[in-house]
Scaffold this motif. Structure first.
Motif, short mmCIF file in Angstrom:
data_model
loop_
_atom_site.label_atom_id
_atom_site.label_comp_id
_atom_site.label_asym_id
_atom_site.label_seq_id
_atom_site.Cartn_x
_atom_site.Cartn_y
_atom_site.Cartn_z
N VAL A 25 14.57 -13.36 61.43
CA VAL A 25 15.39 -12.31 60.78
C VAL A 25 15.97 -12.85 59.46
O VAL A 25 15.94 -12.19 58.42
N MET A 26 16.49 -14.07 59.52
CA MET A 26 17.11 -14.64 58.32
C MET A 26 16.07 -14.89 57.23
O MET A 26 16.36 -14.72 56.04
N ASP A 27 14.88 -15.29 57.64
CA ASP A 27 13.80 -15.49 56.67
C ASP A 27 13.47 -14.16 55.98
O ASP A 27 13.26 -14.11 54.75
N ALA A 28 13.45 -13.08 56.78
CA ALA A 28 13.16 -11.76 56.20
C ALA A 28 14.24 -11.35 55.20
O ALA A 28 13.94 -10.86 54.10
N VAL A 29 15.52 -11.58 55.56
CA VAL A 29 16.63 -11.23 54.66
C VAL A 29 16.53 -12.05 53.38
O VAL A 29 16.62 -11.53 52.25
N LEU A 30 16.31 -13.36 53.54
CA LEU A 30 16.20 -14.25 52.38
C LEU A 30 15.04 -13.82 51.47
O LEU A 30 15.19 -13.76 50.24
N SER A 31 13.90 -13.52 52.09
CA SER A 31 12.72 -13.13 51.30
C SER A 31 13.01 -11.87 50.49
O SER A 31 12.65 -11.78 49.31
N ALA A 32 13.65 -10.89 51.14
CA ALA A 32 13.94 -9.63 50.45
C ALA A 32 14.89 -9.85 49.27
O ALA A 32 14.64 -9.39 48.15
N VAL A 33 15.96 -10.61 49.52
CA VAL A 33 16.95 -10.85 48.44
C VAL A 33 16.31 -11.68 47.32
O VAL A 33 16.50 -11.39 46.13
N LEU A 34 15.53 -12.68 47.71
CA LEU A 34 14.91 -13.56 46.70
C LEU A 34 13.91 -12.78 45.84
O LEU A 34 13.89 -12.94 44.61
N THR A 81 7.64 -17.64 47.69
CA THR A 81 6.29 -18.17 47.93
C THR A 81 6.09 -18.35 49.43
O THR A 81 7.06 -18.38 50.20
N TRP A 82 4.82 -18.53 49.83
CA TRP A 82 4.53 -18.74 51.25
C TRP A 82 5.12 -20.05 51.73
O TRP A 82 5.43 -20.22 52.91
N ALA A 83 5.27 -21.00 50.81
CA ALA A 83 5.80 -22.31 51.19
C ALA A 83 7.20 -22.19 51.80
O ALA A 83 7.59 -22.99 52.65
N LEU A 84 7.95 -21.18 51.37
CA LEU A 84 9.32 -21.02 51.89
C LEU A 84 9.28 -20.75 53.40
O LEU A 84 10.13 -21.23 54.15
N HIS A 85 8.27 -20.01 53.85
CA HIS A 85 8.16 -19.74 55.29
C HIS A 85 7.80 -21.02 56.04
O HIS A 85 8.22 -21.22 57.19
N ALA A 86 7.02 -21.89 55.37
CA ALA A 86 6.71 -23.19 55.99
C ALA A 86 8.00 -24.01 56.13
O ALA A 86 8.17 -24.75 57.10
N GLY A 87 8.90 -23.85 55.17
CA GLY A 87 10.20 -24.52 55.25
C GLY A 87 10.98 -24.04 56.46
O GLY A 87 11.62 -24.83 57.16
N VAL A 88 10.92 -22.73 56.71
CA VAL A 88 11.62 -22.17 57.88
C VAL A 88 11.00 -22.72 59.17
O VAL A 88 11.71 -23.05 60.12
#
Lengths: 310, 266
Positions: free
Chosen positions: A137-146, A185-192
């Motif tokens: 959920v937090m990844d989705a919020v971060l992605s949307a805001v970013l 970027t997709w790399a951010l999800h790898a960070g999560v």
């Protein structure tokens, strides 16, 4: 007639022999029950705090250059993600066994044909499901805001170039590339994913400690201390053990590795924020290390828990 | 008791198995540029215990952002010494992030140097000395950054810009070109590592200004190539003609006296 109807069928095995030593469905039931238990503890309120932090970080520093604005948003958000994951991993795992003992749920569960190892795995899986769901959920919020902020920042940067009469295709392309590197970027999800793997190891460690700890506080404090030492393991190896003899260095490193896991292995987020792209092999290596620790700690926890007098 | 011994033995085995695996994975991740080296112990004093612990606990990037924001506040308060020390902390926390080196050097070589140069409260000799020292500090910051990021175009072009623009005329309080040869070399190095095409031309202009035969020949080659690529700005034509003249290029091999294409002086 009646005797025939009530007699057990020769093809149907009696109930006791149908018991399987390890049942994924029993583990899943325990895991979902654990998630419900943790949700009722209102642990997920943190998600609202996170959303507020991300939105604030996204819009509160407009004076900096575009690249820096996006980096700061990611720094704050990933910092909050890490804190969420580690705190929930430690606290919720530490609370589980004492809470079940207090509620006497543990006796109800273990009085049924549920092996103790399934109970432990179910509890750990429940915590991991909660952390995974929260991170998702937090990844989705971060992605949307970013994504939103990235577009706003890029528009402003191009407008500024036009205003200064420097909006050549070359300059616009360079600006777009710089913003895209710091954007979504997709790399951010790898960070999560890396944060999740780290949290899984810390959860397993907390579970192990809670199996022999006498109080919840002891589990929480000890796991926090070990997590801090675990983060500094590479530093300890490189700065303190380096002066030792080869045997001494190896012995000291091994002793440290026995006491706590090397959590620094999962700290790829810092470079992902700077724009680095992890390869599939990098992610596999980290997943392997996380599995090694989780399986190892759960096995040790089982050996301790199986003898525990409840 | 038997189980407890088994548990202890298994814990020891997990530790012994994980240690070489950890070291191998750490090495692999460092080689692929995904993992940084541990935080320098010397940072503990500057960051304080909490900041140091946080930077250890996977929050190094966040701590660097906080020290960066503190540096920004110090800049707003015109506290140059604090700006410098906070940027030192920031760059040491994240030496692989070029923007921190660039901004740190920009604050010193431009903001602090100009701030001191026009500070009426100081005696003129001290003003000039402080300005020169801070330009030098800006160069040192970039030189340090280039040890960590030797191929970063942003660092090279920023260093080139300082060498181009931040020299001080000792007789008058005004900036003059400091070292066109070094500026030219830095711009060309930046372009070679991926900076915009304009930096190759800027590098060549600086080499023409440097005026030695080797620099002029390099500049001539670069400018002719750019001319051939269709860049015929007033700046390029001016410096190309200058280079041809200084190298005594035969008239037949020189570029024609055509009108430059419109669109900027560079």
């Amino acid at each position: 007639m009646n005797g025939e109807a009530t007699a057990p069928s020769p093809t149907r095995p009696p109930a006791a022999s149908r018991f399987v030593a390890f049942s994924p469905s029993r583990v899943w039931t325990l895991a979902t029950a654990t998630v419900t238990q943790l949700v009722r503890m209102k642990i997920l309120v943190f998600l609202l705090v996170f959303a507020a932090v991300v939105v604030a970080a996204g819009f509160v520093f407009p004076v900096m250059n575009p690249e820096q604005q996006l980096k700061l948003l990611k720094d704050v958000s990933f910092g909050a993600l890490q804190i969420f994951a580690i705190v929930i991993a430690i606290v919720s795992t530490a609370l589980l066994l004492p809470r079940d003992l207090e509620d006497r749920t543990l006796y109800t569960i273990l009085s049924k044909p549920v092996p103790r190892v399934e109970y432990l795995i179910g509890k750990l899986l429940g915590v991991l499901l909660l952390i995974g769901g929260g991170l998702f959920v937090m990844d989705a919020v971060l992605s949307a805001v970013l994504w939103m902020r990235q577009n706003m920042v890029l528009d402003a940067a191009i407008h500024s170039l036009e205003h200064e009469n420097k909006a050549t295709p070359e300059n616009i392309a360079a600006q777009t590339a710089a913003v895209a590197k710091q954007g979504l970027t997709w790399a951010l999800h790898a960070g999560v994913l890396a944060i999740f793997l780290k949290a899984a190891v810390v959860s397993a460690l907390a579970l192990l400690i809670s199996c022999f700890a006498s109080t919840t506080l002891f589990t929480i404090v000890t796991t926090f201390c070990l997590a801090i030492v675990g983060h500094g393991q590479q530093m300890l190896r490189e700065y303190f053990f380096h002066g030792f003899s080869a045997v001494g260095e190896k012995a000291a490193s091994s002793a440290l590795a026995i006491i706590c896991p090397d959590l620094g292995v999962f700290d790829i987020v810092e470079n992902i924020i700077k724009g680095a792209q992890p390869s599939g092999a990098d992610l596999l290596h980290m997943t392997f290390m996380a599995l090694l620790y989780v399986v190892g700690y759960v096995a040790v926890a089982h050996l301790v828990f199986v003898e525990k007098e409840l | 008791m038997k189980r407890k011994l088994q548990a202890l033995s298994l814990l020891v085995i997990v530790g012994l198995v994980s240690r070489p695996a950890d070291e191998a994975v750490t090495l692999s991740l460092r080689t692929s540029g995904m993992l940084s080296r541990p935080v320098d112990l010397g940072l503990r004093e500057g960051l304080g215990q909490m900041g140091f612990a946080a930077s250890l606990g996977g929050l190094r990037s966040l701590v660097a952002s906080i020290t960066y924001l503190q540096a920004f506040t110090a800049f707003e308060n015109i506290d140059w010494a604090k700006v410098d020390s906070l940027f030192q902390l920031t760059t040491r926390l994240q030496p692989g992030y070029a923007t921190y080196w660039v901004e740190g050097s920009w604050h010193m070589a431009y903001n602090a140097a100009s701030g001191y140069l026009f500070d009426d409260k100081l005696r003129p000799a001290i003003r000039r000395q402080l300005a020169r020292d801070h330009v030098q500090r800006g160069i040192e910051i970039l030189d340090e950054g280039l040890k960590f990021l030797p191929d970063d175009p942003q660092l090279w072009v920023t260093l080139g810009a300082i060498y181009e623009r931040r020299g001080l005329d000792p007789l008058h309080d005004r900036w003059v070109e400091l070292d066109p040869k070094k500026a030219g070399e830095c711009y060309l190095r930046g372009h070679k590592n991926g900076a915009l095409q304009v930096y190759e031309r800027l590098g060549a202009y600086q080499l023409v200004k440097a005026g030695d035969p080797a620099s002029l020949r390099t500049a001539l080659e670069v400018l002719r190539r750019n001319y051939g690529m269709g860049y015929r700005t007033p700046g390029l034509i001016h410096y190309l003609k200058l280079a041809e003249e200084q190298l005594d290029i035969p008239s037949a091999q020189r570029i024609p006296d055509a009108d430059p294409t419109p669109g900027g002086a560079r």
